[in-house]
Design a protein around this motif. Structure first.
Motif, PDB file in Angstrom:
ATOM      1  N   GLY A 124      46.313  39.296  40.336  1.00 18.69           N
ATOM      2  CA  GLY A 124      45.992  40.699  40.057  1.00 18.69           C
ATOM      3  C   GLY A 124      45.756  41.492  41.335  1.00 18.69           C
ATOM      4  N   MET A 125      45.050  40.871  42.291  1.00 16.80           N
ATOM      5  CA  MET A 125      44.835  41.550  43.566  1.00 16.80           C
ATOM      6  C   MET A 125      46.148  41.685  44.325  1.00 16.80           C
ATOM      7  N   GLN A 126      46.938  40.621  44.283  1.00 11.67           N
ATOM      8  CA  GLN A 126      48.220  40.668  44.996  1.00 11.67           C
ATOM      9  C   GLN A 126      49.085  41.798  44.432  1.00 11.67           C
ATOM     10  N   ALA A 127      48.988  42.007  43.114  1.00 12.33           N
ATOM     11  CA  ALA A 127      49.795  43.060  42.487  1.00 12.33           C
ATOM     12  C   ALA A 127      49.360  44.446  42.980  1.00 12.33           C
ATOM     13  N   ILE A 128      48.050  44.633  43.124  1.00 10.75           N
ATOM     14  CA  ILE A 128      47.574  45.931  43.626  1.00 10.75           C
ATOM     15  C   ILE A 128      48.115  46.145  45.047  1.00 10.75           C
TER      16      ILE A 128
END
Ligand SMILES: C=C(O[C@@H]1C=C(C(=O)O)C=C[C@H]1O)C(=O)O
Ligand SMILES: NC(=O)CC[C@H](N)C(=O)O
Length: 915
Positions: A124-128
């Motif tokens: 999820g962080m990587q997606a942001i």
């Protein structure tokens, strides 16, 4: 712990991660249910607020919802935001890459089109980061399930962490000007990522880096690189938008202060919405997106409804009554379970086979249950057929040859909503259980269950009151795992093989810890004997188990006379245990040689492929297993044709089992012999898959981490090498003891082994979270060392309380296969019974299943794999019979796995059974 804000309505988007549901444990810790002080003990323990101030009115099931990202249409999502149904979003971890649209469906548009606060975890962080233009690369220190020190400055998501340690030392200096020069705080958090956002071209104008990890590896290449490469980005925050991300997993059981990190995000959400006094509950419309996690009482979600088949309580013959009688101590010594088993099979005519849930332990008094099936149900996935093996009621003369079978074919429905065996069987079991309940119990079963801890001693008592015993084979995962696609039929190569087998036992005898024996029975009314038996009923498709079986004339309960004669037989064995016959002398059968299905090189190649998949970010841990094969040796006794007529248990396999229970005594030692299913199982499994009490308390005890023990005198050679030939016996003994202790300690402290265990523990917590009451999932023992006869193991205990309406078989289905450790690189060979689950499912709802490992499976040769007698004799010796035996063995593979040691581990495991 500072103030806890009112709980905002939170949408957790799940990208099919094994850990997503654990995020709920962080919410549970913040919002305990009314009237409990049941705080998560493992998250740093916040200071209790006075009772009056506790936000007991907040129920997280009304506020937090997990939705599968790939089932959520973008338009539905936009509607939720537009119509203000949710207040914030959490993006879950997940396999795959954030820069690959297929792995994060719709996510870029979701981030683009919302102004709501978002917290991204790992993937999820990587997606942001990707959304703002960051690149995804492999992380330099790939370690799944390891605790890493994360440095931060008590800002952003870390603003509510207790100020514990002041950091000092050189590693704090920050060479870049993107983050503050000094880290003031450090917190231990668990990493589960293969990938990371790259420092190169990181969008610093959009995202601030608020935490990082200093990579410590003796890698010279790294030293030469620029300073940024020596650290990984661990947390980010939007500069002009309310988005946050963490690379670590705050929800892991081994992460510190995950609760405070979530609390900080919730505060920020609260502030974003103008700090309202409270948030409304999620609307029904939103809850419907995920009935599983919310325990919705939705008409359509049948698995949440108690699956009781209504039973007419007046109708006498539908009632099954449990009965028991404990025999007093006979004579000067108590009869042990081997004597009882062998005594009984000599006196009982049991054509359908024998069951011995043996449970051998050298440390604690053992309990043991012996039983005889009255019918058996098997299921074959490839044909979706259920078969019942039963005795014709009209049988008079020689019942041995008289096992009948009848089949039931599940229909395939055009909409793909096929019934599966777990559900079909579960409904039958629920109906049987209900027939066994008193009126009072039936009433109670409808009330919400109350969490009640029982004592450890109570926990150890044998709980099988009769009912089902058998196994779920590993391939049943085709029916338990959502989204799992069955390998094509041809690749399974086992058409017609039995994938699940459950035998019904209404007569059993149990040895309790005090050494006394108790006979148990399930009494029922007799069915009429003149029923006609239909051979096959293909048109009955989805027919209910009970009516189908009743139609076959099968009896669930035994008669009063049957019960009396059972007690008389047990008594006669107690009075005269005579087991001196040649057929059951272990010395008459020697363990044959086994040959591995794979060469060591093939196995190593498989490990290599597992590691590649892990490197790509597709998995954290995979299992690699293989099977060892041999023929059952003939014995002098059978060669001479002296097999006792009424004992279908082959003395060969029983002898092998009697050897095994001495050689490798294990808590789940078991002997199952079902001649009509052409299968005998000799198990010395140490591992509990799961146990459920009639009250719905569930416990799982995953094992990961294995080391061979050093024992005197077996390991004298090793000892002599170290001590020299002149060592005395007592010196040798204490050397072995000390060495053995050191091996155990080394295992306990081995980072790689602990990580293997932790990964499974977090996975099991997440599984249980989806079928247990939100606050009940706990880990009373994390990564403990347990020592068995031949190996040391690392074992964890996870417990929870099943949600009202989740039946025990539903719970098994949701957790199956054990450890969810999937094979990928075993050439699609079926594992069969190995690595599935085996044990009992009691008429009162109690369940105890082991993981089928350290187990010999004996089956008749399948035509597809049959080899000529000559070839068999050449491979396995002249005495080889036409029955083959297999032992599966394998291990969990992680990025840090050393292929050769993994292969050694496989050999250690096989040797523990047949070495
Ligand atoms: C796969 C096996 O064992 C599994 C893997 C273990 C490990 O990797 O240490 C330990 C116990 C089992 O869950 C086996 O024994 O065959
Ligand atoms: N736990 C995760 O979300 C992992 C994310 C991604 N698949 C990685 O390996 O980095």
């Amino acid at each position: 712990m500072p103030d806890i804000p009112p709980c905002p309505r939170t949408l957790i988007l799940d990208f099919r991660d094994s850990y997503t549901a654990n995020l709920l444990t962080l919410f549970s810790a913040l919002y305990p249910p009314p009237n409990t002080n049941n705080l998560e003990r493992h998250h740093g323990g916040r200071a209790q607020k006075p009772e009056s101030e506790q936000r007991s009115e907040e129920s997280i099931s009304d506020k937090v919802i997990i939705v599968q990202a790939d089932t959520l249409e973008l338009s539905t999502y936009l509607k939720l935001v537009e119509e203000k149904h949710i207040d914030c979003i959490i993006l879950s971890p997940g396999p795959g890459r954030a820069d690959n649209e297929a792995d994060v469906p719709n996510l870029m548009q979701i981030i683009e089109q919302t102004s709501l606060p978002i917290l991204g975890v790992c993937l999820g962080m990587q997606a942001i980061a990707v959304h703002y233009g960051a690149k995804i690369v492999n992380t330099p220190d790939l370690k799944h399930g390891h605790v890493i020190p994360v440095k931060h400055n008590y800002t952003s998501l870390f603003d509510r962490l207790p100020r514990e340690q002041a950091l000092n030392g050189s590693s704090n200096t920050n060479p870049t000007n993107h983050i503050e020069p000094q880290a003031q705080g450090q917190v231990d958090l668990v990493a589960y990522n293969s990938l990371t956002a790259s420092w190169d071209n990181f969008p610093h104008h959009k995202l601030r880096i608020t935490a990082w990890h200093d990579v410590v590896i003796g890698n010279t290449e790294l030293d030469e690189q620029n300073e940024d490469a020596k650290r990984t980005i661990q947390a980010i925050e939007g500069i002009d938008r309310p988005v946050w991300g963490v690379q670590f997993h705050p929800e892991s059981i081994a992460s510190a202060h995950g609760v405070e990190i979530l609390c900080s995000f919730l505060h920020k959400t609260h502030a974003f919405h103008g700090s309202p006094v409270s948030f409304p509950n999620l609307s029904k419309e939103v809850l419907k997106l995920s009935p599983i996690h919310q325990g919705l009482e939705d008409e359509e979600s049948s698995y949440l409804k108690p699956q009781y088949t209504e039973v007419d309580e007046e109708e006498e013959d539908t009632v099954l009554e449990s009965t028991a009688e404990t025999f007093g101590s006979t004579g000067s010594r108590s009869v042990d379970s081997e004597e009882m088993f062998v005594g009984l099979i000599g006196r009982i005519n049991s054509p359908l086979g024998q069951v011995w849930l043996d449970g051998v332990s050298t440390r604690a008094p053992t309990t043991s249950t012996i039983a005889f099936p009255s019918f058996i149900i098997t299921y074959t996935i490839s044909t979706r057929t259920v078969t019942c093996h039963f005795l014709s009621p009209s049988t008079t003369v020689d019942p041995i040859e008289d096992v009948k079978t009848a089949t039931l074919q599940f229909a395939t429905s055009p909409d793909g909503n096929d019934i599966d065996f777990f559900d079909w069987f579960g409904r039958g079991q629920t109906a049987l259980k209900r027939m066994n309940m008193t009126q009072g119990q039936r009433w109670k079963a409808r009330q919400p269950s109350v969490y009640c801890a029982t004592s450890e001693e109570e926990d150890r008592k044998p709980r099988w009151k009769g009912g089902w015993v058998g196994w779920w084979g590993y391939e049943m995962k085709a029916e338990s795992l959502g989204g799992y696609h069955r390998p094509p039929r041809k690749a399974m190569a086992r058409d017609g093989m039995v994938d699940a087998c459950w035998a019904w036992c209404n007569r059993l005898v149990q040895r309790e810890q005090d050494g006394l024996w108790t006979a148990r029975g399930i009494l029922g009314a007799e069915t009429s004997k003149d029923q006609t038996i239909p051979a096959s009923q293909p048109d009955l498709s989805q027919q209910e188990m009970l009516s189908w079986l009743k139609g076959l004339g099968v009896d669930f309960g035994t008669t009063r006379e049957g019960w009396k004669s059972w007690m008389a037989t047990c008594r006669s064995v107690l009075a005269n245990p005579d087991i001196t016959s040649a057929e059951t002398n272990p010395a008459n059968t020697r363990m044959p040689n086994f040959k591995c299905d794979m060469t060591a090189d093939e196995y190593l190649e498989g490990i290599h492929k597992c590691r590649e998949a892990i490197y790509k970010g597709d998995s954290y841990e995979l299992t690699m297993t293989t099977q060892f094969r041999s023929r059952v040796p003939t014995t002098a006794a059978t060669a001479a044709g002296t097999t006792p007529k009424l004992c279908k248990t082959s003395p060969k396999s029983l002898n092998l089992y009697l050897q095994l229970r001495q050689k490798n005594p294990a808590p789940y030692s078991t002997y199952l012999c079902f001649p009509s299913v052409r299968t005998t199982i000799l198990s010395s499994s140490p591992e509990r898959f799961l146990r459920i009490t009639p009250g719905g308390r569930i416990e799982m005890k995953p094992i990961k981490g294995t080391r061979a023990r050093v024992r005197y005198p077996r390991d004298m050679a090793m000892c002599a090498e170290n001590l020299g030939r002149t060592a005395t016996e007592s010196e040798a003994m204490s050397w072995c003891e000390e060495k053995d202790r050191q091996i155990g300690e080394a295992l306990r402290n081995d980072g790689k082994e602990r990580a293997e265990n932790l990964m499974i523990v977090d996975l099991i917590r997440s599984d249980l979270q989806s079928c247990c009451t939100p606050h009940s999932v706990q880990v009373p023992k994390l990564i403990a060392l347990e020592t068995y006869e031949t190996v040391h193991q690392l074992v964890t205990t996870v417990r929870g309380q099943l949600l009202e309406g989740v039946s025990e078989i539903e719970a098994v289905k949701r957790s199956f296969p054990p450890g969810k450790l999937l094979e990928q690189f075993e050439h699609h060979k079926a594992r069969g019974i190995y690595s599935g689950a085996m044990g009992y499912m009691s008429i009162d709802g109690a369940v105890d299943l082991s993981v089928v490992i350290r187990t010999i499976i004996i089956q008749d040769e399948q035509p597809a794999t049959a080899i000529s007698d000559q070839a068999a004799a050449q491979e396995f010796g002249a005495e080889a019979s036409n029955r083959y035996m297999t032992i599966g063995a394998g291990g969990a593979i992680t990025w840090l796995s050393d292929p050769l040691s993994e292969w050694d581990e496989v050999l250690t495991k096989v040797r523990s059974v047949v070495g």
